[in-house]
Structure formats: C-alpha cells, structure tokens
Enzyme design. Structure first.
Site, PDB file in Angstrom:
ATOM      1  CD  GLU A 112     -34.699  20.298 -13.143  1.00 39.63           C
ATOM      2  OE1 GLU A 112     -34.763  20.000 -11.946  1.00 39.63           O
ATOM      3  OE2 GLU A 112     -33.842  20.670 -13.789  1.00 39.63           O
ATOM      4  NE  ARG A 137     -28.630  37.489  -1.002  1.00 37.37           N
ATOM      5  CZ  ARG A 137     -27.989  37.454  -2.128  1.00 37.37           C
ATOM      6  NH1 ARG A 137     -27.818  38.615  -3.008  1.00 37.37           N
ATOM      7  NH2 ARG A 137     -27.633  36.350  -3.071  1.00 37.37           N
ATOM      8  CG  HIS A 179     -23.979  28.890 -10.977  1.00 40.05           C
ATOM      9  ND1 HIS A 179     -25.288  28.734 -11.765  1.00 40.05           N
ATOM     10  CD2 HIS A 179     -23.511  27.749 -10.997  1.00 40.05           C
ATOM     11  CE1 HIS A 179     -25.324  27.553 -12.297  1.00 40.05           C
ATOM     12  NE2 HIS A 179     -24.448  26.719 -11.755  1.00 40.05           N
TER      13      HIS A 179
END
Lengths: 506, 166
Positions: free
Chosen positions: A200, A291, A235
């Site tokens: 990546e 949401r 996170h």
C-alpha cells in the site's frame, strides 16, 4: 412531522436528540437500562421505557426489546444516536419492517459502507480516491516490486492478518524492498502465523479530515464542510475542529464534491460522514460513517445548522430545503471530549462516582453532556462523559476560549482527559496547525507542570489538616451514638403534649 | 505540622502552624500568606495564596489526593515525619517489587507469565480489559514472579492483587 420518536441510545447523544425534538414540539421516548434509571436522558424524555438489565447486549443492543418499546409507546420513528445499533443494518431493516421510520441511511448503504473491502471497491468504481494499493496479497519480492512501481513510493508493507503495528515495514525506495519484505514476512509469520503481505502507499504525516454530508429523499444533497480530527490516540479522537487549518476553499470544495460522490454511490440518505486521510496535499477515502458523529457540534457551530433537525426532517420525508450555496461558514469551532480516563497513565480508563461538578460557562461555550452529580461511571458503557464545544471568530480566539473553558471545568470523582487536551491546545505545533495523527501519542503527558504546583501542595496539606480535625471532632462511634440519639429525639415531630401546645400556639 | 508533599513526583515541604487561630504557612521554608476556605463538602475550595486567588478542587484521603487547579490535575502524596521514616525503611527493604495491583476494575483477558518466570522491567504480565480497551499491565522492575492471584477471564476490582513479584 413526527409527533413522537424513540431514541435508542443513552448518555449525551440521547439528550442531544431529545433537545432538538423538544424544540420542534416532538415527544420523546427514552429507553433505559437498570443503571440508567436516573440518567439525564431518562429524566428529560416525555416517556421512558425500562429495558431490564445492565449489559448493552440485554438493553441498548436488544433489537426486540427496543422495537417492543417503540410499538408500546406508538413511536413513529427511531433515532439510533451513534454507537450501539446506529450502524446495524439488520436493526434498520427491522425498524422499517415494523413500519416505523428509521432516522438514518438505507440499510443497504449501511452494509455497503460497513465492510472495508466492499466500500473500497465501490469507492474506486465511483472515482473516489482510495489509498493506492492492491486488494490481494503479494507473494514474493518481484511481485511486490512490480506492484510498488505502479502504486508509487514510499510503500507500506502490511501483514494480511495484521494489526497492532506488527509486520509493517516502510519501504522508501525499491532497493530497500528485499530486506524489508523478508523481515516483515517473518514478523507476520511469527506474530499471526500468516506471512502474507499487502502493499500500500505509505502516507507520510497523515491527517484525519472528514466531511459532513446530508442527503434527502428528493435527490438533494449538500456537504457541510470538513472537520479536522487528527488529535487522537489509538484511533480515539480527543479534539476536533472546523475548519481544518490546512484546508483552503479550493480543497474544501473538492473534498466536499468527492464526499457527495461517495454518498451517491451507495444511495445515501440523511446525515453521514466521509472520512479521509490527508497527506501532503492529497486525500484518500478511509471510510464512511453512516450515522451522526460524536463531533457533529463543531459543524453546527460554524454553519448554524441543527443537524439533528435536518435528520428528523429528512426522515419525515421533507425536502432538505436549502442548497449548497446556502451553506456558509463563519468563524472557528473546537470540541474537546471529556472521557473518564487518566492521561498520565496512558489513558487507562477511570471509574468512580461523580461527586463534584463545575461546568464552564460564558459566551459561545456549549456543553453536550449526560453528566450529573451522583452518576456512577462504570465499565459497562462508553467512557465519554461530556463534550465541551466553543466557537470563536477565528481559530486563535476559539483556542483561547477552549483553554479558558477547560480551566473552569471540573469533573470530580474520576480522572478525565481534559488536562491532556489543555496540553495539546497549548502546544505550538497545534497552535500553528502543523500536526498529524501522531501528535497526541508523541506528547509526554506525564511531564510535571510547574505552574500552580505550590498551590496544589499547600491545598493538599490544608486538606489533610482539615480531615484530621474533622475526625478528631467527630469522635468515635461510641461517643457519637448518645449525642445523635438525643438529636434525633429532639427533632422528631411526633406530637408530645408540650410540642403540640407550642405548635398550636404558634 | 510539617508535611512532606510530593506533587507529580516533585518534592516540597509545607509547614502549617496556627498562631491565635490564624494559620501560618511555610512552603519550602518560605512564608506564604494563605487563606483556605471550603466552598462545599464535596471538595471545592476557594484559596488565596500571596494575594492570588485560585478555584481549587481536592479529592482523596489523608495521604494521597488529586488536586485540580485551573483545569490541570496534580497528584499529591503527603507524609508527616513519622510516616516518612516508616516509608523510608520500607523503600530500603526492597524497591518496586512486591504486589502488582489493578489500577482499575476490569476483566483479566490473558496472563502472559507463569509462576517462577523471571521478568524484565516493562515486560507485560497480563492483559486487563476495561471499557472495551485492552491494557497491558507491565512489570515495574526486574523480578521473579512469585505468585499469580487471578485467572484468565476473572473480573477484578480496582486495587485488587494481580501478581506478586520478588
């Protein structure tokens, strides 16, 4: 518009939804677990339905119990808040099947965005930039080199089974591939029993920037600018702001466009957030949160739009009623999450009973909180207790206001992350807007702060002396008993002849 | 009364004596004008130190408190002369080993060491899950694991014994 809605959540977000609903004249049904019978959301609703039990699985995650509560109270719609069932497509489907309006996106959109691989594929097809990389593992060094040529250096080699930073190697140039591949594969093999690797693009100094979007059922959609959420650890976001100090008008428009494209690709409806990783002027799709987000208030503060109101209107079938050019931004807003945790101990959770509470106030300070004195902060639910949100004419004013507000705030009974937020707000890198997602984790939050140390020392000594004095005056249990009994007797108001006469005469 | 006060690990002395009902304070040997007034019984205190005013919050017992001044938190430990002597003797006995206690309530997810193992400072002893997060509990010093007081999947409360090191 609905006359009555049920809020399938607890804490500050349940209260947040109740507040807007009440302003709109909509009745609210709260659901609550055993320990939440005295919670603020339970008290502030019009109707409260008990969900017997304490564990999330037997209460706020129990789909049947929540649907029963909605039917029993004839709620016309369900707002899921965030967390719990908010991104559960099955719940959304069951709500719609019960002919109750779902205040959220279509279940298919929740599903499409809920899966990392599916969402990446859909985004690629829709022309939304994703972090360049392969979806299949590479088997050997030549394959890795060939793939990296296409992706572009620097490259991150990641363990297919990975997690926790193990098995990750940064490869700055082709020459370094061979040894990096060997060590990464070995590490992955020993840590996870699976030596397969992905390649990546490695994003240097990434920032977490997300875009708020809103879609209605009539083909209208707007984005409400970005939120900068790079101040996080493990996170978990701690500080969020709008606008981001590195996003200019041109980039803002481009990110907004791409975010809307992402939403359209899954036929989105209602409020949503498209998260991007930004690195050196480029941005890449990370995921979409289907949401309302915890940090939505900063967007509300700079745009003047009530996102919950828009959610309710869209769910009731109303058109959005405003266009992209009507969405304007004024000033700067910052949010700090007040979590029950100890920043000096690596943000370990902190539990206790809220004994002492002092809220900040003053101009442009907003508190979204489910906190009250007597609240028991346990381990059953999310450690986020409150959010402090401020607005200022510009970023510097907003930072100064937040520092002032956090200095006024006191949450006693548990430790909170507020001192860590203060340390960030005073850090030069933060003030200059030059930071990435590693800033908070790189700071030493255990370093002693000399300011007011003397005051703390003196206060503690006085506190101890007062405790000792109080103990001495209180005496032992044996000494106290007759005195207390006498006091009780003298204060008990059963009618004795002389007391009756005295009261009668008064 | 003289107190040895450690604020976030930094040592100070505070001496409070009373002269005709008025407290006289010396901080690290220097006189300070102090007024200390409890606002409520919950820990909020109005303080004036040398003419500057502070809204202080205090929580805790006699030997360890958390003091908040202007949003910053200070962990303060106190000893008087007698306690200081006792603690000094304890420290001389064996530093940093002994019982590792849980700092918070949680569930023991995994135990990473066995009795009799030698562990290095910072080596994780077990993983404790609390508030949906897993936290490694590390050895405070190089030591040998004498006994383990918990089992995997058992719930522990704050302050409970986890592992004894020696």
């Amino acid at each position: 518009m609905f006359e009555r809605i049920l809020i399938a959540n607890r804490g500050e977000i349940a209260l947040r939804v109740i507040r807007t609903a009440r302003e709109m004249g909509i009745e609210c049904v709260a659901v609550y677990s055993d320990v939440d019978r005295s919670a603020l959301h339970t008290r502030m609703a019009d109707v409260a339905v008990p969900l017997h039990g304490t564990l999330p699985s037997e209460t706020y995650l129990d789909i049947d119990a929540i649907l029963d509560a909605a039917r029993a109270t004839r709620a016309e719609a369900i707002h899921p808040g965030y967390g719990f069932l908010a991104e559960n497509a099955e719940f959304a489907r069951r709500v719609e099947a019960a002919e109750i309006a779902w205040i959220g996106p279509p279940p298919a959109a929740i599903e499409a965005m809920g899966d990392k691989i599916t969402s990446r594929r859909i985004m690629k097809e829709a022309g939304v930039p994703v972090v360049p990389g392969l979806t299949d593992p590479v088997l050997d060094v030549p394959a890795a080199l060939a793939a990296s040529e296409e992706i572009g250096y620097p490259i991150a080699l990641k363990a297919a089974a990975g997690g926790g930073g193990k098995g990750i190697r940064i490869v700055p140039e082709p020459d370094a591939m061979e040894s990096a591949f060997r060590t990464a594969a070995g590490e992955a093999q020993s840590a996870f029993g699976d030596g397969r690797l992905y390649v990546e693009r490695y994003l240097e100094r990434p920032r977490h920037i997300e875009v708020q979007v809103m879609f209605d059922n009539h083909g209208n959609s707007v984005h409400l600018f970005e939120r900068e959420c790079s101040i996080q650890r493990r996170h978990q976001k701690l500080i969020e702001e709008c606008p981001s100090p590195i996003v200019d008008d041109e980039l803002r428009e481009r990110m907004g466009e791409v975010a809307l494209r992402a939403g359209r690709a899954v036929d989105y409806r209602g409020a949503g957030t498209v998260e991007f990783l930004w690195s050196k002027g480029e941005f890449f799709f990370l995921e979409m949160n289907t949401r309302l987000q915890v940090e939505h208030p900063v967007t509300e503060m700079v745009t003047g739009r009530d996102l919950v109101r828009d959610q309710l209107r869209v769910a009731a079938g109303e058109p959005l009623g405003y266009a992209q050019e009507d969405v304007t931004m004024s000033g700067s807003a910052i949010e700090v999450r007040i979590n029950a945790e100890d920043p000096a101990l690596g943000f370990l959770p902190s539990t206790g009973t809220i004994k002492n509470l002092r809220w900040p106030g003053g101009p442009w300070v907003r508190i979204d909180s489910g906190l009250f004195r007597g609240l028991v902060v346990g381990l059953a639910y999310d450690p986020m207790l409150a959010k402090v949100i401020v607005w200022g004419v510009d970023r510097a004013t907003a930072i100064a206001r937040m520092v002032r507000a956090l200095e006024e705030l006191h949450v006693g009974g548990v430790r909170t992350g507020a001192p860590a937020a203060l340390a960030v707000l005073e850090d030069t890198r933060f003030r200059e807007g030059d930071f990435d997602t590693q800033l908070l984790e790189s700071m030493d939050l255990t370093a002693p702060r000399p300011d007011d140390e003397a005051v703390a020392a003196i206060a503690a000594a006085f506190h101890r002396q007062h405790l000792a004095r109080r103990r001495a005056l209180a005496g032992s249990h044996g000494d106290r008993r007759p005195w207390l009994d006498r006091a009780r007797r003298s204060l008990t108001a059963y009618p004795t002849p002389d007391r009756g006469q005295r009261e009668g005469g008064a | 009364m003289k107190y040895y006060v450690s604020v976030n690990g930094r040592e100070h002395t505070v001496d409070i004596t009373e002269v005709a009902g008025v407290p006289v304070v010396e901080l690290d040997g220097e006189r300070a004008e102090v007024s200390y007034h409890e606002v409520d019984r919950l820990g909020q205190v109005a303080m004036v130190v040398d003419g500057k005013t502070f809204a202080v919050s205090i929580e805790g017992g006699a030997d360890a408190v958390d003091v908040s001044v202007a949003g910053r938190s200070y962990h303060v430990e106190l000893e008087d002369d007698r306690e200081r002597a006792a603690h000094a003797a304890e420290r001389a006995g064996g530093a940093k080993t002994g019982v590792v206690k849980s700092v918070m309530p949680g569930i023991v997810v995994r135990i990473l060491v066995a009795e009799g193992d030698t562990v290095e400072e910072g080596q994780p002893l077990l993983i404790l899950e609390a508030m949906k997060m897993q936290n490694e509990i590390a050895a405070p010093a190089n030591a040998t694991v004498r006994s383990i007081h918990v089992t995997e999947n058992s719930a522990v409360s704050g302050g409970e014994k986890l592992v004894t090191l020696e």
